[in-house]
Design a protein around this motif. Structure first.
Motif, PDB file in Angstrom:
ATOM      1  N   ASP A  89     -14.306 -36.505  60.531  1.00  0.00           N
ATOM      2  CA  ASP A  89     -14.301 -35.543  61.633  1.00  0.00           C
ATOM      3  C   ASP A  89     -14.960 -34.227  61.233  1.00  0.00           C
ATOM      4  O   ASP A  89     -15.642 -33.590  62.059  1.00  0.00           O
ATOM      5  CB  ASP A  89     -12.866 -35.288  62.107  1.00  0.00           C
ATOM      6  CG  ASP A  89     -12.247 -36.518  62.758  1.00  0.00           C
ATOM      7  OD1 ASP A  89     -13.016 -37.432  63.127  1.00  0.00           O
ATOM      8  OD2 ASP A  89     -11.006 -36.577  62.879  1.00  0.00           O
ATOM      9  N   ASN A  90     -14.758 -33.784  60.003  1.00  0.00           N
ATOM     10  CA  ASN A  90     -15.364 -32.524  59.561  1.00  0.00           C
ATOM     11  C   ASN A  90     -16.894 -32.611  59.566  1.00  0.00           C
ATOM     12  O   ASN A  90     -17.577 -31.666  59.968  1.00  0.00           O
ATOM     13  CB  ASN A  90     -14.871 -32.175  58.157  1.00  0.00           C
ATOM     14  CG  ASN A  90     -13.401 -31.811  58.127  1.00  0.00           C
ATOM     15  OD1 ASN A  90     -12.911 -31.089  58.996  1.00  0.00           O
ATOM     16  ND2 ASN A  90     -12.679 -32.316  57.141  1.00  0.00           N
ATOM     17  N   PHE A  91     -17.426 -33.765  59.135  1.00  0.00           N
ATOM     18  CA  PHE A  91     -18.883 -33.934  59.130  1.00  0.00           C
ATOM     19  C   PHE A  91     -19.421 -33.986  60.555  1.00  0.00           C
ATOM     20  O   PHE A  91     -20.472 -33.405  60.854  1.00  0.00           O
ATOM     21  CB  PHE A  91     -19.260 -35.213  58.378  1.00  0.00           C
ATOM     22  CG  PHE A  91     -18.936 -35.193  56.923  1.00  0.00           C
ATOM     23  CD1 PHE A  91     -19.800 -34.601  56.017  1.00  0.00           C
ATOM     24  CD2 PHE A  91     -17.765 -35.746  56.443  1.00  0.00           C
ATOM     25  CE1 PHE A  91     -19.518 -34.579  54.667  1.00  0.00           C
ATOM     26  CE2 PHE A  91     -17.465 -35.730  55.100  1.00  0.00           C
ATOM     27  CZ  PHE A  91     -18.332 -35.142  54.206  1.00  0.00           C
ATOM     28  N   GLY A  92     -18.693 -34.680  61.450  1.00  0.00           N
ATOM     29  CA  GLY A  92     -19.143 -34.735  62.834  1.00  0.00           C
ATOM     30  C   GLY A  92     -19.115 -33.385  63.521  1.00  0.00           C
ATOM     31  O   GLY A  92     -19.955 -33.097  64.383  1.00  0.00           O
ATOM     32  N   ALA A  93     -18.180 -32.506  63.104  1.00  0.00           N
ATOM     33  CA  ALA A  93     -18.089 -31.185  63.721  1.00  0.00           C
ATOM     34  C   ALA A  93     -19.126 -30.217  63.181  1.00  0.00           C
ATOM     35  O   ALA A  93     -19.617 -29.343  63.909  1.00  0.00           O
ATOM     36  CB  ALA A  93     -16.679 -30.614  63.521  1.00  0.00           C
ATOM     37  N   VAL A  94     -19.481 -30.338  61.897  1.00  0.00           N
ATOM     38  CA  VAL A  94     -20.356 -29.353  61.283  1.00  0.00           C
ATOM     39  C   VAL A  94     -21.832 -29.746  61.360  1.00  0.00           C
ATOM     40  O   VAL A  94     -22.710 -28.873  61.305  1.00  0.00           O
ATOM     41  CB  VAL A  94     -19.952 -29.121  59.815  1.00  0.00           C
ATOM     42  CG1 VAL A  94     -20.441 -30.252  58.909  1.00  0.00           C
ATOM     43  CG2 VAL A  94     -20.480 -27.780  59.312  1.00  0.00           C
ATOM     44  N   LEU A  95     -22.120 -31.029  61.497  1.00  0.00           N
ATOM     45  CA  LEU A  95     -23.519 -31.465  61.483  1.00  0.00           C
ATOM     46  C   LEU A  95     -24.353 -30.865  62.609  1.00  0.00           C
ATOM     47  O   LEU A  95     -25.491 -30.439  62.371  1.00  0.00           O
ATOM     48  CB  LEU A  95     -23.581 -32.992  61.509  1.00  0.00           C
ATOM     49  CG  LEU A  95     -24.955 -33.617  61.230  1.00  0.00           C
ATOM     50  CD1 LEU A  95     -25.491 -33.143  59.879  1.00  0.00           C
ATOM     51  CD2 LEU A  95     -24.872 -35.138  61.259  1.00  0.00           C
ATOM     52  N   PRO A  96     -23.857 -30.798  63.872  1.00  0.00           N
ATOM     53  CA  PRO A  96     -24.672 -30.139  64.910  1.00  0.00           C
ATOM     54  C   PRO A  96     -24.961 -28.668  64.612  1.00  0.00           C
ATOM     55  O   PRO A  96     -26.004 -28.145  65.033  1.00  0.00           O
ATOM     56  CB  PRO A  96     -23.812 -30.292  66.171  1.00  0.00           C
ATOM     57  CG  PRO A  96     -22.931 -31.461  65.906  1.00  0.00           C
ATOM     58  CD  PRO A  96     -22.636 -31.400  64.447  1.00  0.00           C
ATOM     59  N   LEU A 285     -21.151 -29.814  51.226  1.00  0.00           N
ATOM     60  CA  LEU A 285     -21.494 -31.108  50.645  1.00  0.00           C
ATOM     61  C   LEU A 285     -22.797 -31.646  51.232  1.00  0.00           C
ATOM     62  O   LEU A 285     -23.658 -32.160  50.499  1.00  0.00           O
ATOM     63  CB  LEU A 285     -20.352 -32.098  50.886  1.00  0.00           C
ATOM     64  CG  LEU A 285     -20.496 -33.485  50.256  1.00  0.00           C
ATOM     65  CD1 LEU A 285     -20.632 -33.393  48.747  1.00  0.00           C
ATOM     66  CD2 LEU A 285     -19.307 -34.358  50.629  1.00  0.00           C
ATOM     67  N   LEU A 286     -22.978 -31.505  52.530  1.00  0.00           N
ATOM     68  CA  LEU A 286     -24.215 -31.969  53.158  1.00  0.00           C
ATOM     69  C   LEU A 286     -25.421 -31.164  52.681  1.00  0.00           C
ATOM     70  O   LEU A 286     -26.497 -31.728  52.433  1.00  0.00           O
ATOM     71  CB  LEU A 286     -24.086 -31.865  54.684  1.00  0.00           C
ATOM     72  CG  LEU A 286     -23.141 -32.855  55.367  1.00  0.00           C
ATOM     73  CD1 LEU A 286     -23.026 -32.530  56.851  1.00  0.00           C
ATOM     74  CD2 LEU A 286     -23.625 -34.284  55.180  1.00  0.00           C
TER      75      LEU A 286
END
Length: 313
Positions: A89-96, A285-286
């Motif tokens: 969920d954290n990656f899905g929230a921050v990627l945009p 991390l990304l």
């Protein structure tokens, strides 16, 4: 008549050969006794090294563990705990929030790294293999640029880029072109040093053979020097890509909102009143993945290119 008598000479027994004295290993002969490693000292050394490695890896552990936690489980008091369930969920929230920054940083870092490496290769080849007037002065002057901090030139660079129309909204790319030019120029001293050290170890017989075949300086550089400098290219590209990708100060100064690099986008994720730690860790991390990929792809050339020329007399 005198009878001849043969004198018998008593035979002497050859001395018994003594067994050769044991020869100490070369490492023991060269190393003083107090410096030789015993089992206990070696064990303690490895324990200390593992402890230091664990200490320095603690932030990475927190980064990875927090990134994969459910947002409801992220808190300062439970920062060391493993995630109860694997969550993206954290990656899905921050990627945009980081997508445009990723595009801008890739469009900036890849050309800046390659151009700076090519120019440094040309400089290093000429400085290592050719003598020209004031060549002993040019190389130290180029190296002087390594020791000039960003903060010392930020005002004149800002004014210059504004004057020539390569800053912010005055540039069609939103300042990315001017920012790329800054990183190319700022990277030339270190890339020149890397390639110069590499070409010092190249035999001069190769250049003489190329000269006999009718190749000039440019043809020799393209057909001979560039193909033989893959390790140096790996070092230069890794160094420049990492420096350009991680830049924050020049990116904030030079670019407009739509052209912000990923470091500014990541700062905006973690810079609010209420910091979403899960998103901030996932974003960090990304953002670190491209530089990690560069090290993995070119890492086998890195140490070879970094040490090139260091064993020359």
């Amino acid at each position: 008549m005198v009878r001849a008598t043969a004198a018998v000479v008593p035979t002497q027994r050859a001395p018994r050969a003594l067994p050769p004295a044991p020869i100490a290993p070369e490492s023991d002969r060269e190393t003083p006794r107090w410096q030789r490693s015993g089992p206990l000292r070696t064990t303690l050394r490895y324990i200390a090294l593992w402890a230091l490695a664990a200490f320095f890896l603690m932030p990475i552990y927190v980064l990875i563990v927090t990134s994969f936690k459910n947002p409801a489980d992220v808190s300062v008091t439970r920062i060391w705990e493993l995630p109860t369930s694997l969550s993206f969920d954290n990656f899905g929230a921050v990627l945009p929030k980081l997508s445009s920054g990723f595009r801008n940083s890739l469009a900036l870092s890849i050309p800046a790294s390659l151009i700076s490496a090519l120019l440094g290769c040309a400089n290093g080849f000429v400085l290592a293999k050719f003598r020209f007037p004031l060549s002993n002065v040019v190389f130290p002057l180029i190296l002087f640029g390594i020791f000039v901090p960003y903060q010392a030139v930020i005002i004149p660079v800002s004014q210059t880029m504004t004057t020539v129309g390569l800053r912010g909204s005055g540039d069609a790319t939103g300042g990315l072109l001017g920012l790329m030019l800054i990183h190319v120029i700022y990277g030339l001293p270190i890339t020149t040093l890397i390639f110069r050290n590499h070409f010092v170890s190249m035999p001069n017989a190769l250049l003489e053979s190329a000269r006999l075949d009718g190749a000039g300086v440019l043809r020799t550089w393209v057909d001979l020097a560039v193909p033989l400098s893959k390790p140096a290219f790996a070092v230069a590209v890794i160094w420049q890509f990492t420096s350009t990708w991680n830049d924050f100060m020049f990116g904030a100064m030079m670019t407009s909102r739509d052209s912000w690099p990923v470091t500014i986008a990541l700062n905006n994720v973690a810079g609010g009143q209420s910091v979403p730690f899960g998103q901030a860790m996932a974003g960090a991390l990304l953002v670190s993945l491209p530089t990690l990929a560069i090290y993995i792809l070119l890492g086998r050339f890195f140490m070879r290119g970094l040490l090139a020329g260091t064993l020359q007399d």
